[in-house]
Design an enzyme around this catalytic site. Structure first.
Site, PDB file in Angstrom:
ATOM      1  N   GLU A  16      -2.437  -4.906  -3.946  1.00 20.13           N
ATOM      2  CA  GLU A  16      -1.386  -3.882  -3.955  1.00 20.13           C
ATOM      3  C   GLU A  16      -2.024  -2.517  -3.759  1.00 20.13           C
ATOM      4  O   GLU A  16      -2.902  -2.128  -4.516  1.00 20.13           O
ATOM      5  CB  GLU A  16      -0.626  -3.938  -5.281  1.00 20.13           C
ATOM      6  CG  GLU A  16       0.326  -2.812  -5.527  1.00 20.13           C
ATOM      7  CD  GLU A  16       1.374  -2.623  -4.450  1.00 20.13           C
ATOM      8  OE1 GLU A  16       1.417  -1.528  -3.858  1.00 20.13           O
ATOM      9  OE2 GLU A  16       2.135  -3.564  -4.198  1.00 20.13           O
ATOM     10  N   LYS A  17      -1.599  -1.787  -2.750  1.00 18.39           N
ATOM     11  CA  LYS A  17      -2.232  -0.519  -2.373  1.00 18.39           C
ATOM     12  C   LYS A  17      -1.895   0.657  -3.272  1.00 18.39           C
ATOM     13  O   LYS A  17      -2.417   1.744  -3.073  1.00 18.39           O
ATOM     14  CB  LYS A  17      -1.889  -0.174  -0.933  1.00 18.39           C
ATOM     15  CG  LYS A  17      -0.398   0.040  -0.699  1.00 18.39           C
ATOM     16  CD  LYS A  17      -0.104   0.200   0.763  1.00 18.39           C
ATOM     17  CE  LYS A  17       1.382   0.257   1.008  1.00 18.39           C
ATOM     18  NZ  LYS A  17       1.710   0.184   2.410  1.00 18.39           N
ATOM     19  N   HIS A  18      -1.036   0.487  -4.283  1.00 17.02           N
ATOM     20  CA  HIS A  18      -0.634   1.598  -5.146  1.00 17.02           C
ATOM     21  C   HIS A  18      -1.339   1.622  -6.500  1.00 17.02           C
ATOM     22  O   HIS A  18      -1.295   2.629  -7.186  1.00 17.02           O
ATOM     23  CB  HIS A  18       0.882   1.555  -5.391  1.00 17.02           C
ATOM     24  CG  HIS A  18       1.680   1.833  -4.169  1.00 17.02           C
ATOM     25  ND1 HIS A  18       2.134   0.833  -3.345  1.00 17.02           N
ATOM     26  CD2 HIS A  18       2.101   2.992  -3.628  1.00 17.02           C
ATOM     27  CE1 HIS A  18       2.799   1.371  -2.341  1.00 17.02           C
ATOM     28  NE2 HIS A  18       2.798   2.682  -2.490  1.00 17.02           N
ATOM     29  N   HIS A  46      -3.977   2.991   1.218  1.00 17.70           N
ATOM     30  CA  HIS A  46      -2.650   3.572   1.031  1.00 17.70           C
ATOM     31  C   HIS A  46      -2.423   4.633   2.102  1.00 17.70           C
ATOM     32  O   HIS A  46      -3.335   5.394   2.423  1.00 17.70           O
ATOM     33  CB  HIS A  46      -2.538   4.216  -0.358  1.00 17.70           C
ATOM     34  CG  HIS A  46      -1.158   4.690  -0.669  1.00 17.70           C
ATOM     35  ND1 HIS A  46      -0.671   5.892  -0.220  1.00 17.70           N
ATOM     36  CD2 HIS A  46      -0.153   4.106  -1.361  1.00 17.70           C
ATOM     37  CE1 HIS A  46       0.587   6.034  -0.625  1.00 17.70           C
ATOM     38  NE2 HIS A  46       0.923   4.963  -1.322  1.00 17.70           N
ATOM     39  N   HIS A  52       4.451   9.914   3.205  1.00 16.57           N
ATOM     40  CA  HIS A  52       4.089   8.848   2.259  1.00 16.57           C
ATOM     41  C   HIS A  52       2.663   9.090   1.768  1.00 16.57           C
ATOM     42  O   HIS A  52       1.722   9.016   2.543  1.00 16.57           O
ATOM     43  CB  HIS A  52       4.191   7.492   2.963  1.00 16.57           C
ATOM     44  CG  HIS A  52       4.018   6.325   2.055  1.00 16.57           C
ATOM     45  ND1 HIS A  52       3.874   5.049   2.557  1.00 16.57           N
ATOM     46  CD2 HIS A  52       3.972   6.202   0.703  1.00 16.57           C
ATOM     47  CE1 HIS A  52       3.740   4.204   1.549  1.00 16.57           C
ATOM     48  NE2 HIS A  52       3.793   4.884   0.416  1.00 16.57           N
ATOM     49  N   CYS A 109       3.179   7.687  -6.398  1.00 15.79           N
ATOM     50  CA  CYS A 109       3.425   7.659  -4.952  1.00 15.79           C
ATOM     51  C   CYS A 109       4.793   8.292  -4.711  1.00 15.79           C
ATOM     52  O   CYS A 109       5.752   7.942  -5.398  1.00 15.79           O
ATOM     53  CB  CYS A 109       3.412   6.209  -4.452  1.00 15.79           C
ATOM     54  SG  CYS A 109       3.965   6.022  -2.730  1.00 15.79           S
ATOM     55  N   HIS A 112       7.098   5.182  -3.733  1.00 13.36           N
ATOM     56  CA  HIS A 112       7.152   3.960  -4.541  1.00 13.36           C
ATOM     57  C   HIS A 112       6.960   4.169  -6.035  1.00 13.36           C
ATOM     58  O   HIS A 112       6.809   3.213  -6.787  1.00 13.36           O
ATOM     59  CB  HIS A 112       6.127   2.954  -4.003  1.00 13.36           C
ATOM     60  CG  HIS A 112       6.409   2.577  -2.590  1.00 13.36           C
ATOM     61  ND1 HIS A 112       5.640   3.039  -1.541  1.00 13.36           N
ATOM     62  CD2 HIS A 112       7.404   1.833  -2.052  1.00 13.36           C
ATOM     63  CE1 HIS A 112       6.141   2.568  -0.413  1.00 13.36           C
ATOM     64  NE2 HIS A 112       7.213   1.842  -0.690  1.00 13.36           N
TER      65      HIS A 112
END
Length: 124
Positions: A16-18, A46, A52, A109, A112
């Site tokens: 998961e990139k977050h 990310h 974003h 983010c 997100h």
């Protein structure tokens, strides 16, 4: 209405990139300076663009048998393409401890929301 804690998202930082990735030294000694690095997107990059991006990362220490965590670092990333500048979501701080506990990292983010991770910190 939900509490802020219910809005925090978690996950495996390798998938998961977050999720904030917490980097601690292999050996930590009581009373000696410790460097903690927190980054986003170690395995999966990310996006870092005006539409974003990661706005900030906060880092906390929560000592064993303590009542409250202590904020030990805050990193704000304010350049997301303005004038060709892109601030990478990485922060480093140094601190000293006299007892083990946990390091918590929280990141935001702009699309997100809030993400967290934690890592045990013990002396060797």
């Amino acid at each position: 209405m939900q509490s802020l804690g219910q809005l925090l998202q978690t996950g495996d930082w390798k998938g998961e990139k977050h999720v904030p990735v917490i980097h601690l030294p292999n050996t930590i000694k009581k009373g000696e300076e410790i460097e903690v690095k927190v980054s986003i997107g170690d395995e999966i990059k990310h996006p870092n663009e005006l539409k974003h991006h990661i706005k900030w990362i906060k880092v906390f220490y929560f000592g064993d048998d303590e009542k409250f965590p202590v904020q030990i670092g805050e990193f704000n990333f304010t350049a997301h393409g303005e004038a060709g500048v892109f601030a990478e979501p990485v922060g480093v701080t140094h601190f000293k401890l006299d007892k083990p506990g946990h390091i918590y990292a929280m990141a935001y983010c702009n699309i997100h929301g809030l993400w967290e991770n934690k890592m045990e910190l013990s002396f060797k």
